[in-house]
Design an enzyme around this catalytic site. Structure first.
Site, PDB file in Angstrom:
ATOM      1  N   GLU A 196       0.881  -1.181   0.000  1.00  0.00           N
ATOM      2  CA  GLU A 196       0.000   0.000   0.000  1.00  0.00           C
ATOM      3  C   GLU A 196       0.904   1.212   0.000  1.00  0.00           C
ATOM      4  OE1 GLU A 196      -3.167   0.056  -0.289  1.00  0.00           O
ATOM      5  OE2 GLU A 196      -3.888  -1.901   0.347  1.00  0.00           O
ATOM      6  N   CYS A 246      -2.321   9.307   2.302  1.00  0.00           N
ATOM      7  CA  CYS A 246      -1.977   8.722   1.008  1.00  0.00           C
ATOM      8  C   CYS A 246      -3.006   9.142  -0.032  1.00  0.00           C
ATOM      9  CB  CYS A 246      -1.892   7.216   1.113  1.00  0.00           C
ATOM     10  SG  CYS A 246      -3.324   6.473   1.890  1.00  0.00           S
TER      11      CYS A 246
END
Ligand code: NAD
Length: 514
Positions: A263, A297
């Site tokens: 991720e 993110c």
């Protein structure tokens, strides 16, 4: 106040936590890392680092515990996760405040982060009764075929600083119901949140008679990180962080033929069509780009707006930016806290300087914020809106700078906008604001010609996600999926099973062997 919070969370009694630090400790000289308050630049506490032997002991315990834990029926494993979720409910405000203190996001977002862990725990409890395989017809008479999902093993979880609680939660709650044991290597920037979070899970597991399901190993990348990713005892490494880290971790784990759940970074864009609800687009874009001081993110980093509405919209955006209150993340009314450290402030300043050199115009912000009192030592910056040159050529915007900079680009056709949105190497989150359902459908085109990201939203911003959907991104974001939907499968191994319940020797593909 900080010490009271640490005390309530049991941290002041934890043997790993050093409260009588001098402030000069470093991992190299004293084996202690200082957890710093990014809002003041002052240490909160020291944390003793684990060495190679501690890593070895922890891994051996996780491997031994796995052999027992996998035998516990999945719904009973769900019962453990249910109790853990409830234990986090009991400390929601304190744990959320610790996230805010150590990471610098505002308290509401800190609490929201812990709520995400509670939500995934609830999800995992239900999932523990639905680890379902499928059956399929066999081509051979008197045969059955099915798939089943089995526990995978001890899992290494490597987390980024910006979600010091929830990233572990997404992995660990599903890993636990899957029958795996967890060894967590947190970011050394937020070790106190990791200790507080893991201690609660480990205490509940011990109370239920299960030792060593949730473990923590706090060490440097050189001593602990590298050992973990190269260690064949971890069939799965789940790693969250920058693309550079993921590229390295991915290659080491692939080299030993392990599985990786990556991720990584994003470079998320929002497209704004002329017929969109512009009020909605404005609020969503401001939250998406300045929220968590641009350190999600999924933060909005690029705005791609139709040329016919760009000037008016940008003027309103700049006005909205100028009302955003910077301040102490724990104080009521603060909307934006600090960046995590001085390296991040430098990265912010350097991206702004590069953008100017590349012909962009800084419309607001882009400088270090002047704070007073205790906050004068904090890492505060003024969120920036930066307009790209008319050519739309702005190489600096192709990289993720983990800070609040919103680059503005303009377009004339939707195809052009989608191409611009897809032109970066990352593929995490994307959004379009549009009144016409045709534009929305083109953005979500099932042929794949629309957004190339793992997350594609219509009339909502890029930032954040609900735990029910699978979370993750494509291209350099790493391709991993966590959280909801069928992400649980990443934490298990699949077995295809065939049974002959007749007496005939039958081979597939009609092969005769007589
Ligand atoms: P980082 O890459 O600096 O560190 C992430 C983690 O990787 C840390 O725990 C670090 O210690 C570890 N690490 C680094 N080198 C390692 C090595 N050689 N072996 C083992 N572990 C190693 O990232 P960061 O600054 O903590 O976090 C910010 C980045 O994370 C941003 O790029 C952000 O977009 C990304 N992020 C992605 C997601 C997502 O779900 N896609 C979520 C949060 C953050």
């Amino acid at each position: 106040m900080a010490n009271e919070l640490l005390k309530r969370l049991g941290l002041t009694n934890d043997p790993r936590v050093v409260m009588d630090f001098t402030g000069n400790e470093t991992p190299e000289t004293s084996g202690i890392v200082l957890s710093m308050n990014p809002a003041t630049g002052k240490p909160i506490a020291g944390v003793r680092l684990d060495d190679a032997k501690a890593y070895e002991d922890t891994t051996a315990r996780a491997a031994a515990a796995f052999k027992e834990w996998r035998k516990i029926p999945a719904p009973k494993r769900g019962e453990l996760v249910r109790r853990i979720g409830n234990a986090y409910r009991d400390v929601l405000e304190d744990l959320g405040s610790l996230v805010a203190l150590e990471m610098g996001k505002i308290k509401a977002e800190g609490i929201g982060e812990v709520q995400e862990t509670i939500d995934i725990a609830d999800f995992a409890v239900g999932q523990s009764r639905q680890l379902t395989g499928i059956t399929m017809p066999s081509e051979r008479p008197l045969h059955t075929m099915k798939e089943q999902w089995l526990p995978l093993g001890p899992m290494g979880i490597i987390t980024a600083f910006n979600f010091p609680n929830a990233v572990w939660g997404w992995n660990a709650m599903l890993g636990a119901i899957a029958g795996d044991t967890m060894v967590w290597k947190p970011s050394l920037i937020a070790p106190l949140t990791a200790i507080a979070t893991n201690t609660i899970a480990q205490r509940i597991a011990s109370e239920m008679g299960y030792e060593d399901i949730f473990q923590l190993v706090i060490g440097t990348d050189e001593v602990v990180g590298e050992s973990m990713i190269a260690d064949k005892r971890y069939p799965l490494i789940s790693a969250t962080g920058s693309c550079g880290m993921g590229r390295h971790v991915g290659s080491v784990v692939a080299g030993r033929l392990g599985k990786c759940l990556l991720e990584l970074g994003g470079n998320n864009a929002v497209i704004i069509e002329p017929d969109a609800n512009l009020d909605l687009a404005l609020k969503s874009t401001v939250f998406g780009s300045v929220g968590t001081c641009g350190q999600r993110c999924t933060s909005t980093r690029r705005m791609i707006i139709h040329e016919s509405i760009a000037d008016d919209f940008v003027a309103k955006l700049v006005k909205a930016y100028e009302t955003v209150r910077l301040g102490d993340p724990l104080a009521t009314g603060t909307l934006v806290g600090p960046l995590i450290n001085e390296q991040s402030v430098s990265a912010f300043e350097s991206a702004i300087a590069t953008a100017k050199k590349q012909g962009a115009t800084v419309l607001t912000g882009g400088v270090r914020a002047k704070m007073v009192g205790e906050l004068a030592g904090g890492h505060f910056v003024v969120p920036a809106v930066v307009r790209a040159p008319a050519s739309n050529e702005l190489p600096v915007a192709m990289d993720e700078t983990f800070a609040p900079i919103l680059y503005v680009f303009t377009y004339s056709t939707l195809e052009e906008a989608i191409e611009m949105q897809n032109s970066v190497v990352q593929g995490l989150s994307s959004a379009i604001f549009a009144g016409s359902s045709n534009a929305a459908h083109r953005f979500l085109d099932p042929s794949g010609a629309g957004s190339d990201c793992g997350l594609a939203y219509v009339n909502l911003g890029t930032s954040g996600a609900e735990i029910g959907g699978a979370f993750g991104g494509e291209k350099d974001t790493g391709g991993g999926r966590e959280s909801g939907s069928d992400s649980w499968k990443a934490y298990m191994r699949r077995q295809t099973c065939a049974t002959n319940f007749g007496d005939e020797f039958a081979l597939a593909q009609g092969i005769r062997f007589e």
